[in-house]
Design an enzyme around this catalytic site. Sequence first.
Site, short mmCIF file in Angstrom:
data_model
loop_
_atom_site.label_atom_id
_atom_site.label_comp_id
_atom_site.label_asym_id
_atom_site.label_seq_id
_atom_site.Cartn_x
_atom_site.Cartn_y
_atom_site.Cartn_z
N GLU A 144 0.77 -1.24 0.32
CA GLU A 144 0.17 -0.05 -0.05
C GLU A 144 0.71 1.21 0.03
OE1 GLU A 144 -2.40 0.02 3.34
OE2 GLU A 144 -3.59 -2.01 2.67
N CYS A 145 0.71 2.26 -0.78
CA CYS A 145 1.28 3.47 -0.97
C CYS A 145 2.78 3.62 -0.49
CB CYS A 145 0.43 4.24 0.25
SG CYS A 145 0.55 6.15 0.10
N GLY A 146 3.24 3.66 0.39
CA GLY A 146 4.70 3.95 0.58
C GLY A 146 5.43 2.61 0.02
N GLY B 62 -0.71 -0.78 -4.97
CA GLY B 62 -1.47 0.33 -5.34
C GLY B 62 -1.22 1.41 -4.17
#
Length: 501
Positions: free
Chosen positions: A350-352, A448
């Site tokens: 996720e993200c980072g 993502g």
Amino acid sequence: MAERISEGDGIVRGAVPAEGQVPRILLAAAGSGSGKTMLTCGLLMAWKLRGRRLAAFKCGPDYIDTMFHRSVLGLESGNLDSFFTDRDTLRYLLRRRAVGADLSVIEGVMGYFDGLGGISRRASTSEVAVWTETPVVLIVNCRGMSGSVVPLIRGFVEYEKERQIKGVILNQVSPMLYKPLKELIEKEVPVRVYGYVPVLAEGLFESRHLGLKRPEEIRDLRERLEKLAQILEETVELDGLAALAKTAPPLGGGAPKLSPLLGKRPVKVAVARDEAFDFYYGDNLALLEELGAELVPFSPLRDAAVPEDACGLLFGGGYPEIYARELAENVPMRESVKSVIESGLPCLAECGGFLYLHQTLEDEGGKSWPMAGVLPGRAFRTSKLSRFGYVTLTAGEDSILGKAGSSFPAHEFHYWDSTENGDAFLAQKPTGKRSWRCMVNRGNLLAGFPHFYYYGNIEAAKQFLSVCEQYREQQPQERSGSFSEREPRRCRQEWRVEREN
């Protein structure tokens, strides 16, 4: 009453009472920047120094404010988000973490009535207060105002038909002005003024692009909080607030039905967790454990490889852009991450964590650094928040979280972007018509920018562990010299101890 099993995260496991008395208050404000986090942490510290047993919560999808709660209590703080869960689940999550506490303190998010689309009460602090029947204390920043706070407070009280707002604390008020202002407010509005915070000589917390800096980055934070607690002992009616919390009605409601995996052994999931990757919901990790996972923390900054016997991998969000050089210099870890994912290890990023899997990542200064290289393309900084806020994700194809057509509540909050965002899911804003494609899906890998809250779709969390279990069963045998020979440890406890040391 259920037994408190883990002191490391403050979560009760096992039977949670269907209904119980949970003394609780919610600290809200007219808008962001009113001092909610500062005052919440100061009050928590003041009550802690008095020997109270406390539980803390944050409304909305927030990672950083909960870290400040944890820095005070030494226990994980919980999130209460009415977009991610239904009413009964929200009340259950509050009740579970509050078991055994003398007082539960909930910190609001943004302005009290600020919800979806900026004009709805849906998913607002107000909705959480109503769903949990929690007395609200409104923090009013009086900078540049005096008597004008009276109509402001009256407007908030009269606008809310449920009448949850019971009290007020005035921030940035001089001691000389406080007494006449308190008398005026209580004469004109049906609320009690529980105290004030004087103008402080220095700011308590510092900020960066995603909000406040993390607690460990703020010099002498504990000393600052203890000093603030001493001030609040003199200026705020702590006993009065505790008495207000006891007026909250018993907190009942159903509990979500969990069906743990039936395997004989726990499913070992490696969790990337250090300064670069520390955006995890405590309830997410607890749910995975209850479903049959054993969470094994490791550091992409300092360790040489992913734990050998892991049958799943979680890469949460955080600040990899701040530690891009250090992450790039740990070549063995980058090679290990790429190797295990390409060999089929199930991975949710996720993200980072998604940024780390790219070929390159641009740091805050604009310099690009090599990353794990699992995904093509580069991750780069933008000038503003990209695709900010709540979304509903719908899977366009099967993934490690479920079948095509499955839906998940999620949220995005990032200044960085990618040349390869993927298209396996459709993200739709809950208000308006905006939508976009996102998420890279490679069978064993789903990555993502969206952040998931597992109680929003428990079956997705279970499906991820099922895929991890299948991966384990396909392996010839567990290799020696691995984490399987060590004493089991809980991810959140281990992380807390490492940070304190």
